[in-house]
Design a protein around this motif. Structure first.
Motif, PDB file in Angstrom:
ATOM      1  N   THR A  89       0.672  -1.274   0.300  1.00 59.51           N
ATOM      2  CA  THR A  89       0.004   0.177   0.094  1.00 59.51           C
ATOM      3  C   THR A  89       1.301   2.025   0.247  1.00 59.51           C
ATOM      4  O   THR A  89       0.245   2.185   0.614  1.00 59.51           O
ATOM      5  CB  THR A  89      -1.255  -0.037   1.729  1.00 59.51           C
ATOM      6  OG1 THR A  89      -0.200  -0.203   2.782  1.00 59.51           O
ATOM      7  CG2 THR A  89      -1.910  -0.871   1.171  1.00 59.51           C
ATOM      8  N   ARG A  90       2.098   1.408  -0.589  1.00 61.49           N
ATOM      9  CA  ARG A  90       3.315   2.348  -0.573  1.00 61.49           C
ATOM     10  C   ARG A  90       2.860   2.997   1.061  1.00 61.49           C
ATOM     11  O   ARG A  90       2.342   3.893   1.291  1.00 61.49           O
ATOM     12  CB  ARG A  90       2.799   3.017  -1.632  1.00 61.49           C
ATOM     13  CG  ARG A  90       2.919   2.787  -3.055  1.00 61.49           C
ATOM     14  CD  ARG A  90       2.172   3.416  -3.656  1.00 61.49           C
ATOM     15  NE  ARG A  90       2.228   3.242  -5.088  1.00 61.49           N
ATOM     16  CZ  ARG A  90       2.379   3.786  -6.482  1.00 61.49           C
ATOM     17  NH1 ARG A  90       1.522   4.988  -6.588  1.00 61.49           N
ATOM     18  NH2 ARG A  90       2.623   3.198  -7.896  1.00 61.49           N
ATOM     19  N   PHE A  91       3.584   2.445   2.089  1.00 61.67           N
ATOM     20  CA  PHE A  91       3.163   2.861   3.293  1.00 61.67           C
ATOM     21  C   PHE A  91       2.032   3.446   3.716  1.00 61.67           C
ATOM     22  O   PHE A  91       1.805   4.378   4.115  1.00 61.67           O
ATOM     23  CB  PHE A  91       4.428   3.762   3.192  1.00 61.67           C
ATOM     24  CG  PHE A  91       5.586   2.823   3.856  1.00 61.67           C
ATOM     25  CD1 PHE A  91       6.196   2.452   3.745  1.00 61.67           C
ATOM     26  CD2 PHE A  91       6.563   3.667   2.676  1.00 61.67           C
ATOM     27  CE1 PHE A  91       7.337   1.437   3.865  1.00 61.67           C
ATOM     28  CE2 PHE A  91       7.668   2.970   2.302  1.00 61.67           C
ATOM     29  CZ  PHE A  91       8.489   2.359   2.765  1.00 61.67           C
ATOM     30  N   SER A  92       0.521   2.719   3.617  1.00 61.80           N
ATOM     31  CA  SER A  92      -1.256   3.083   3.697  1.00 61.80           C
ATOM     32  C   SER A  92      -0.892   4.561   2.938  1.00 61.80           C
ATOM     33  O   SER A  92      -1.650   5.390   3.435  1.00 61.80           O
ATOM     34  CB  SER A  92      -0.495   3.205   5.134  1.00 61.80           C
ATOM     35  OG  SER A  92      -0.780   2.405   5.893  1.00 61.80           O
ATOM     36  N   THR A  93      -0.634   4.835   2.291  1.00 69.16           N
ATOM     37  CA  THR A  93      -1.187   6.024   1.611  1.00 69.16           C
ATOM     38  C   THR A  93      -2.045   5.631   0.506  1.00 69.16           C
ATOM     39  O   THR A  93      -2.436   6.658  -0.546  1.00 69.16           O
ATOM     40  CB  THR A  93       0.311   6.369   1.246  1.00 69.16           C
ATOM     41  OG1 THR A  93       1.098   5.853  -0.329  1.00 69.16           O
ATOM     42  CG2 THR A  93       1.296   7.551   1.476  1.00 69.16           C
ATOM     43  N   MET A  94      -1.894   3.601  -0.316  1.00 71.56           N
ATOM     44  CA  MET A  94      -3.193   3.835  -1.067  1.00 71.56           C
ATOM     45  C   MET A  94      -4.575   4.397  -0.754  1.00 71.56           C
ATOM     46  O   MET A  94      -5.280   4.207   0.654  1.00 71.56           O
ATOM     47  CB  MET A  94      -3.107   2.594  -1.423  1.00 71.56           C
ATOM     48  CG  MET A  94      -3.474   2.204  -2.553  1.00 71.56           C
ATOM     49  SD  MET A  94      -4.093   0.239  -2.894  1.00 71.56           S
ATOM     50  CE  MET A  94      -4.569  -0.570  -1.632  1.00 71.56           C
ATOM     51  N   ASP A  95      -5.537   4.564  -1.800  1.00 61.43           N
ATOM     52  CA  ASP A  95      -6.337   4.669  -0.651  1.00 61.43           C
ATOM     53  C   ASP A  95      -7.892   4.940  -1.994  1.00 61.43           C
ATOM     54  O   ASP A  95      -7.651   5.417  -3.072  1.00 61.43           O
ATOM     55  CB  ASP A  95      -6.644   6.623  -1.068  1.00 61.43           C
ATOM     56  CG  ASP A  95      -7.883   7.171  -0.143  1.00 61.43           C
ATOM     57  OD1 ASP A  95      -8.642   6.565   0.269  1.00 61.43           O
ATOM     58  OD2 ASP A  95      -8.709   8.446  -0.303  1.00 61.43           O
ATOM     59  N   HIS A 106      -3.951  -2.376   5.643  1.00 66.81           N
ATOM     60  CA  HIS A 106      -3.022  -1.631   5.402  1.00 66.81           C
ATOM     61  C   HIS A 106      -1.534  -2.433   4.227  1.00 66.81           C
ATOM     62  O   HIS A 106      -0.987  -2.292   3.863  1.00 66.81           O
ATOM     63  CB  HIS A 106      -2.355  -0.968   6.976  1.00 66.81           C
ATOM     64  CG  HIS A 106      -1.797  -0.290   7.975  1.00 66.81           C
ATOM     65  ND1 HIS A 106      -2.242   0.658   6.895  1.00 66.81           N
ATOM     66  CD2 HIS A 106      -4.125   0.024   8.390  1.00 66.81           C
ATOM     67  CE1 HIS A 106      -3.280   1.579   7.568  1.00 66.81           C
ATOM     68  NE2 HIS A 106      -4.202   1.223   9.052  1.00 66.81           N
ATOM     69  N   LEU A 107      -1.686  -4.064   5.064  1.00 65.57           N
ATOM     70  CA  LEU A 107      -0.904  -5.180   4.409  1.00 65.57           C
ATOM     71  C   LEU A 107      -1.806  -6.017   3.304  1.00 65.57           C
ATOM     72  O   LEU A 107      -1.707  -7.284   3.392  1.00 65.57           O
ATOM     73  CB  LEU A 107      -0.199  -5.428   5.637  1.00 65.57           C
ATOM     74  CG  LEU A 107       0.822  -5.074   5.869  1.00 65.57           C
ATOM     75  CD1 LEU A 107       2.029  -5.332   4.884  1.00 65.57           C
ATOM     76  CD2 LEU A 107       0.834  -3.991   7.201  1.00 65.57           C
ATOM     77  N   GLN A 108      -3.207  -5.595   3.309  1.00 64.29           N
ATOM     78  CA  GLN A 108      -3.889  -6.504   2.103  1.00 64.29           C
ATOM     79  C   GLN A 108      -4.458  -7.646   2.329  1.00 64.29           C
ATOM     80  O   GLN A 108      -3.518  -8.996   1.542  1.00 64.29           O
ATOM     81  CB  GLN A 108      -3.344  -5.839   1.048  1.00 64.29           C
ATOM     82  CG  GLN A 108      -3.237  -4.154   0.133  1.00 64.29           C
ATOM     83  CD  GLN A 108      -4.632  -4.006  -0.148  1.00 64.29           C
ATOM     84  OE1 GLN A 108      -5.367  -4.093  -1.097  1.00 64.29           O
ATOM     85  NE2 GLN A 108      -5.192  -3.055   0.796  1.00 64.29           N
ATOM     86  N   PHE A 109      -5.076  -8.020   3.337  1.00 65.50           N
ATOM     87  CA  PHE A 109      -4.869  -9.761   3.677  1.00 65.50           C
ATOM     88  C   PHE A 109      -6.324  -9.981   2.866  1.00 65.50           C
ATOM     89  O   PHE A 109      -7.285  -8.910   3.098  1.00 65.50           O
ATOM     90  CB  PHE A 109      -5.386  -9.204   5.492  1.00 65.50           C
ATOM     91  CG  PHE A 109      -4.055 -10.112   5.518  1.00 65.50           C
ATOM     92  CD1 PHE A 109      -3.183 -11.192   5.951  1.00 65.50           C
ATOM     93  CD2 PHE A 109      -3.226  -9.010   6.025  1.00 65.50           C
ATOM     94  CE1 PHE A 109      -2.385 -11.581   6.666  1.00 65.50           C
ATOM     95  CE2 PHE A 109      -2.332  -9.165   7.338  1.00 65.50           C
ATOM     96  CZ  PHE A 109      -1.537 -10.925   7.107  1.00 65.50           C
ATOM     97  N   PRO A 159      -7.532  -5.645  10.621  1.00 68.76           N
ATOM     98  CA  PRO A 159      -6.870  -5.065   9.468  1.00 68.76           C
ATOM     99  C   PRO A 159      -6.547  -3.244   9.178  1.00 68.76           C
ATOM    100  O   PRO A 159      -5.243  -3.239   8.214  1.00 68.76           O
ATOM    101  CB  PRO A 159      -7.696  -6.190   8.296  1.00 68.76           C
ATOM    102  CG  PRO A 159      -9.084  -6.463   8.238  1.00 68.76           C
ATOM    103  CD  PRO A 159      -9.085  -6.465   9.973  1.00 68.76           C
ATOM    104  N   TYR A 160      -7.399  -2.814   9.231  1.00 69.43           N
ATOM    105  CA  TYR A 160      -7.570  -1.723   8.709  1.00 69.43           C
ATOM    106  C   TYR A 160      -6.757  -0.839  10.116  1.00 69.43           C
ATOM    107  O   TYR A 160      -6.481   0.627   9.846  1.00 69.43           O
ATOM    108  CB  TYR A 160      -9.092  -0.306   8.812  1.00 69.43           C
ATOM    109  CG  TYR A 160      -9.282  -0.921   7.384  1.00 69.43           C
ATOM    110  CD1 TYR A 160      -9.014  -0.705   6.393  1.00 69.43           C
ATOM    111  CD2 TYR A 160      -9.871  -2.123   7.568  1.00 69.43           C
ATOM    112  CE1 TYR A 160      -9.222  -1.190   5.387  1.00 69.43           C
ATOM    113  CE2 TYR A 160     -10.552  -2.923   6.217  1.00 69.43           C
ATOM    114  CZ  TYR A 160     -10.434  -2.546   4.824  1.00 69.43           C
ATOM    115  OH  TYR A 160     -11.318  -2.785   3.960  1.00 69.43           O
ATOM    116  N   ASN A 161      -6.853  -1.133  11.198  1.00 72.81           N
ATOM    117  CA  ASN A 161      -5.503  -1.363  11.784  1.00 72.81           C
ATOM    118  C   ASN A 161      -3.966  -1.160  11.929  1.00 72.81           C
ATOM    119  O   ASN A 161      -3.497  -2.048  11.401  1.00 72.81           O
ATOM    120  CB  ASN A 161      -5.982  -1.308  13.911  1.00 72.81           C
ATOM    121  CG  ASN A 161      -5.425  -1.167  14.486  1.00 72.81           C
ATOM    122  OD1 ASN A 161      -4.307  -1.332  14.730  1.00 72.81           O
ATOM    123  ND2 ASN A 161      -5.285   1.063  15.280  1.00 72.81           N
TER     124      ASN A 161
END
Length: 212
Positions: A89-95, A106-109, A159-161
């Motif tokens: 997610t490019r360090f969680s910058t993906m939106d 954040h890690l796309q599970f 997963p969103y934490n």
């Protein structure tokens, strides 16, 4: 004074040379165009990925303690966890933090990987038909054998934490070989793609060199 005329044989040589040079240019141009068409996917991918390989290579400093904390619990390199975060997610910058196929956080599970593939609704790519409540329920996750972890101790595995997501990813990588040093196997299990493995290893080695 009368100008000397070039002998006929020299005129012929000059004429041939004049014709030859443009022909070489045309042939070279056609060769380059054909090569570009044949390798277009590779060319376009290189162009597309170039900024990603140059920009955002630095790990967010505020994340490093979280990477180290989660990685230490599961005996894996923290730089591997950071590399996964960068690629996923490019360090969680993906939106938004939700992929078109249903990978979350954040890690796309995939939900079935997070909650457990023994869940009765799990098949195919792993979207499942799992309620939002059950997705974060640590008892449900334990029952179905998922990889979701309550990393921050608030009673749910979300997963969103970011902390929960990092602990869960570390758990997954550890159980699939990373704790024994089999990094490539663990990365491939995370995402069955040789390209994905190469991308994660690229950043892993980069961060190893930069931070260790």
């Amino acid at each position: 004074m009368k100008k000397k005329k070039l002998p006929i044989r020299w005129k012929r040589k000059v004429g041939c040379l004049i014709l030859f040079v443009p022909a070489v240019i045309v042939i070279a141009t056609i060769t380059i165009l054909i090569s570009s068409i044949v390798n277009s996917d590779s060319v376009f991918k290189t162009i597309k990925d170039a900024p990603n390989r140059i920009i955002e290579l630095n790990v967010p400093e505020e994340n490093i303690p979280l990477y180290k904390e989660a990685a230490d619990v599961y005996s894996i390199p923290w730089t591997l966890l950071a590399a996964h975060h960068r690629v996923e997610t490019r360090f969680s910058t993906m939106d938004p933090l939700l992929s078109p196929v249903g990978a979350e956080g954040h890690l796309q599970f995939m939900p079935c990987t997070f909650v457990g593939w023994s869940h009765p609704s799990c098949s195919g790519q792993g979207q499942g038909d799992i309620s939002e409540e059950d997705k974060v329920n640590i008892d449900v996750i334990a029952y179905y054998g998922g990889y979701g972890v309550d990393g921050n101790g608030d009673g749910i595995a979300d997963p969103y934490n970011l902390t929960d997501s990092l602990y869960s990813a570390a758990n997954y990588l550890s159980q699939n070989g990373a704790a024994e040093g089999e990094l490539e196997r663990a990365i491939f299990q995370y995402n069955h793609s040789e390209e994905y493995v190469a991308d994660v290893l690229h950043y892993y080695h980069l961060y190893e060199e930069e931070y260790n």
